[in-house]
Design an enzyme around this catalytic site. Sequence first.
Site, mmCIF file in Angstrom:
data_model
loop_
_atom_site.group_PDB
_atom_site.id
_atom_site.type_symbol
_atom_site.label_atom_id
_atom_site.label_comp_id
_atom_site.label_asym_id
_atom_site.label_seq_id
_atom_site.Cartn_x
_atom_site.Cartn_y
_atom_site.Cartn_z
ATOM 1 N N ARG A 74 29.542 42.248 37.886
ATOM 2 C CA ARG A 74 30.955 42.690 37.896
ATOM 3 C C ARG A 74 31.244 43.250 36.552
ATOM 4 O O ARG A 74 31.479 42.463 35.687
ATOM 5 C CB ARG A 74 31.912 41.669 38.445
ATOM 6 C CG ARG A 74 33.216 41.845 38.328
ATOM 7 C CD ARG A 74 34.049 40.916 39.022
ATOM 8 N NE ARG A 74 35.577 41.485 38.564
ATOM 9 C CZ ARG A 74 36.474 40.759 37.922
ATOM 10 N NH1 ARG A 74 36.332 39.547 37.763
ATOM 11 N NH2 ARG A 74 37.780 41.217 37.942
ATOM 12 N N HIS A 118 40.977 46.303 34.699
ATOM 13 C CA HIS A 118 40.912 45.166 33.914
ATOM 14 C C HIS A 118 41.728 45.097 32.772
ATOM 15 O O HIS A 118 41.161 44.952 31.611
ATOM 16 C CB HIS A 118 39.653 44.672 33.747
ATOM 17 C CG HIS A 118 39.417 43.288 33.632
ATOM 18 N ND1 HIS A 118 38.504 42.267 34.396
ATOM 19 C CD2 HIS A 118 40.037 42.388 32.507
ATOM 20 C CE1 HIS A 118 38.275 41.063 33.840
ATOM 21 N NE2 HIS A 118 39.460 41.005 32.891
ATOM 22 N N GLU A 163 43.527 40.072 37.982
ATOM 23 C CA GLU A 163 44.697 39.161 37.500
ATOM 24 C C GLU A 163 45.964 39.620 37.326
ATOM 25 O O GLU A 163 46.573 40.056 36.296
ATOM 26 C CB GLU A 163 44.253 38.102 36.251
ATOM 27 C CG GLU A 163 42.946 37.478 36.465
ATOM 28 C CD GLU A 163 42.499 36.558 35.417
ATOM 29 O OE1 GLU A 163 43.536 36.525 34.482
ATOM 30 O OE2 GLU A 163 41.938 35.692 35.401
ATOM 31 N N ASN A 301 39.919 34.203 40.546
ATOM 32 C CA ASN A 301 39.515 33.675 39.313
ATOM 33 C C ASN A 301 40.121 32.289 39.011
ATOM 34 O O ASN A 301 41.291 32.215 38.908
ATOM 35 C CB ASN A 301 39.868 34.745 38.098
ATOM 36 C CG ASN A 301 39.499 36.177 38.142
ATOM 37 O OD1 ASN A 301 38.530 36.383 38.872
ATOM 38 N ND2 ASN A 301 39.816 37.156 37.249
ATOM 39 N N GLU A 358 35.782 35.086 38.939
ATOM 40 C CA GLU A 358 35.253 34.634 37.677
ATOM 41 C C GLU A 358 35.536 33.127 37.699
ATOM 42 O O GLU A 358 36.253 32.457 38.216
ATOM 43 C CB GLU A 358 36.549 35.311 36.703
ATOM 44 C CG GLU A 358 36.298 36.347 36.151
ATOM 45 C CD GLU A 358 37.471 37.029 35.138
ATOM 46 O OE1 GLU A 358 38.069 36.123 34.679
ATOM 47 O OE2 GLU A 358 37.678 38.305 35.266
HETATM 48 C C1 FCB Z 1 40.475 35.661 32.565
HETATM 49 C C2 FCB Z 1 40.193 37.416 32.365
HETATM 50 C C3 FCB Z 1 39.066 37.509 31.505
HETATM 51 C C4 FCB Z 1 38.727 36.496 30.419
HETATM 52 C C5 FCB Z 1 38.863 35.356 30.979
HETATM 53 C C6 FCB Z 1 38.534 34.092 30.053
HETATM 54 O O1 FCB Z 1 41.858 35.374 32.536
HETATM 55 O O2 FCB Z 1 40.445 37.945 33.510
HETATM 56 O O3 FCB Z 1 39.062 38.832 30.918
HETATM 57 O O4 FCB Z 1 39.392 36.936 29.528
HETATM 58 O O5 FCB Z 1 39.948 34.912 31.715
#
Ligand code: FCB
Length: 453
Positions: A74, A118, A163, A301, A358
């Site tokens: 990804r 992102h 996010e 995530n 994530e």
């Molecule tokens: C998330 C983000 C990613 C990274 C991780 C640790 O919030 O999406 O970019 O910073 O945390």
Amino acid sequence: MQFPRDFLWGTATSSYQIEGAANEDGKGKSIWDVFTHAPGTVKDRSNGDVAIDHYHRFREDIRLMAKMGIRNYRFSISWGRILPDGTGTVNEKGLAFYSELVDCLLENGIRPFCTLYHWDLPYALHLRGGWLSPDMPEWFANYTTIVADALGDRVKDFITINEPQCIIGSGYALGVHAPGLKCCAADIVRAAHHLMLAHGRAVQVLRAHVPGVRVGYAPCGDPCVPYTNSPEDIAAAREEYFTVHIDEKVGPAWNIAWFSDPVMLGQYPADGLVGYEQYLPDGWQEDLKTIHQPLDFYGQNIYQGQWWRRGADGKPEHVRYPAGHPHNALEWPINEGGLYWGPRFLYERYHTPILITENGMDAHDAVSLDGKVHDPNRQDYMHRYLRALGQAVADGVPVLGYFYWSFFDNFEWAHGYQERFGLVYVNYQTQERILKDSAYWYQQVMATNGENL
Ligand code: FCB
């Protein structure tokens, strides 16, 4: 542990955190380029100008991934590499970079999962209002059309926005991320609405332009983990997870339901509307039809978790961690229950297969005297969390895959380069890459489809 035969084991990164080449080949500045150069924004005063120089080293990097047995990757696209001003003229060199990256992934047997956004918004669009502008959904749809037409013959898996809560919460409410704003609740609600509308427009574009596309969304949030497995505590955790508390300062910035119900269910949560309906832009009910597009997966995530139980007053009650509870280097508490209860509660509510976009752990990793990077804490973190995820699968939650954050050590936003999330250690001075012990361990997890967990 038993995982489905076609379970997607992968790793994740994002453009600004790894690419570097901040001012090369016609790329326009993003809000992160500007933010990181302003004093007092990043802990170690660093920035992503060079990062891990992936822009120039992507071929070696992808070969390393392939060597490790990674089959799903990804990555995200920097909008400003493709459209330096956010709209208007396309920068062909920027498009060529992503096209070559995709070819290289496919040549190495790696399936690309492309995140459209992102966090690195073109600065030119920020100056025109950014997420506060009602034009953002169309700007995003236009950008998505260009990406879809250029890569959609080879990329079939897309994630619209990463996010949303962090974009709005950290960037527009707390001001600790780019663009560094501290908006009032009214503007926060409006920006969040534009963001979800942009998501919906992007899904429409992808479906129209990419035959056979699979598309999802990647919100975040700390799952509420029942303190015990009693039915009362489970119900209390579920209730809290999806409750919208009215907060006049940050609005619904961090909320799960506020950022997911419109997308997944086509409605704003009723408890949130009590406080925030007044701030929604005219025509918001009509917009919900665009926001609510069918999705192939619901990305999530998940790093942490918080304990909740049924309190004596009948309300959900937060259970604080005792002194000495394990946490990562950023002091995020470790609670693997998050990767069981999060997917379970989210599937119950949204009835859409879950993709863990994530999950990972940062630590103070260093190269030992033997030249290796020993990171037993990360391995233990992954082991615990993956067992919890496997249990969710065993209990009937359709989980499509798991993307470890991150493949490499990289630029961790306002924390700079101090803490490391990677499976691969990066020496930021020489750009040398060293596989950490956890990388070899994850290689075995992937190779056995999680049977060794
Ligand atoms: C998330 C983000 C990613 C990274 C991780 C640790 O919030 O999406 O970019 O910073 O945390």
